[in-house]
Design an enzyme around this catalytic site. Structure first.
Site, PDB file in Angstrom:
ATOM      1  CE1 TYR A 147      -2.127   2.594  -5.962  1.00  0.00           C
ATOM      2  CE2 TYR A 147      -1.829   4.575  -7.287  1.00  0.00           C
ATOM      3  CZ  TYR A 147      -2.571   3.458  -6.952  1.00  0.00           C
ATOM      4  OH  TYR A 147      -3.740   3.201  -7.611  1.00  0.00           O
ATOM      5  CE1 TYR A 157      -0.947   8.688  -6.172  1.00  0.00           C
ATOM      6  CE2 TYR A 157       0.889   7.922  -7.500  1.00  0.00           C
ATOM      7  CZ  TYR A 157       0.312   8.139  -6.267  1.00  0.00           C
ATOM      8  OH  TYR A 157       1.007   7.806  -5.127  1.00  0.00           O
TER       9      TYR A 157
END
Length: 261
Positions: A147, A157
């Site tokens: 990602y 994240y």
């Protein structure tokens, strides 16, 4: 379907948690293209979800796999050797982080979460690749999922961004190591998508809205988008491609600024 890109090929699919998993979408399309598949599941609880999916597409082989347990890995590949002798492609579809640390500040990451996240999300690719190499007699394709948070800071994240950065670097080093055996190693960098894993990320719905409004194609990706790219990377169409991070994000990664004020 007139062209079956994976006809006669055998593939190991890891990372299926339910019918929303990216790994499941990849498996479905690989099967449509003629591949024979072997599924893994992480635990008995997930077996109840994965087994019906395997039956749905006629997958006859399914095994438990705990990538933190060397014996579990050895048992899996011994079974594959016994049943198949060799196989052609591997999907590394697992990742892990403590959901309680997928919010707030990265600097507050615990040592335990750092270790577990890197082990399961990154080092497992090395372990599976090492074992797969011995059974890819005619070369093969290894694919993992990453990602954009590996390259740029994405709010919340946190440790997963660091784990994915390590994963992407590993793809390049593995591609170099395994190329002499005609084994290709690549990653798909998918845009944000609703899965069991992504639901643990704080404010994920906001991430989806921002991505759709910013990406050139003005939408979020689907599991099928990723599945199509995976079939290409498993197939002979990509026989000259290795060590690559292949973006499937509706173009989001090319944008420097969404709008000028």
């Amino acid at each position: 379907m007139t062209t079956r890109l994976l006809q006669g090929k055998k593939g190991l699919i890891t990372g299926i948690a339910n019918n929303m998993s990216i790994s499941w979408a990849i498996a479905q399309l690989a099967k449509k293209h003629g591949a024979e598949l072997w599924f893994t599941y992480q635990s008995e609880a997930l077996e109840k979800r994965v087994k019906p999916l395997a039956e749905e597409i006629g997958c006859n082989f399914i095994s438990e796999l705990d990538v933190t347990d060397q014996k579990s890995i050895s048992n899996l590949f011994n079974d594959i050797k016994e049943k198949w002798n060799s196989f052609d492609f591997l999907l590394h579809g697992m990742a892990f982080a403590n959901k309680n640390e997928l919010k707030g500040r990265y600097v507050d990451t615990s040592l335990e979460n750092f270790y577990n996240s890197l082990h399961i999300s990154c080092y497992s690719l090395l372990e599976l690749s090492r074992s797969a190499e011995t059974l890819m007699h005619d070369g093969g394709s290894i694919l993992t999922l990453t990602y954009y948070g590996a390259e740029k800071v994405i709010p919340n994240y946190n440790i997963m961004g660091v784990a994915k950065a390590a994963l992407e670097a590993s793809v390049k080093y593995l591609a170099n190591d395994m190329g002499e055996n005609n084994i290709r190693v690549n990653a798909i960098s998918a845009g944000p998508i609703k899965t069991l894993a992504s639901s643990a990320i704080s404010d994920f719905s906001t991430m989806l809205k921002f991505h759709a409004s910013t990406a050139p194609l003005k939408r979020n990706i689907t599991q099928e988008d990723v599945g199509g790219a995976a079939v290409y990377l498993f197939s002979e169409l990509s026989k000259g491609v290795t060590g690559e991070i292949h973006y499937v994000d509706c173009g989001y990664n090319i944008i420097g600024s969404s709008k000028l004020l």
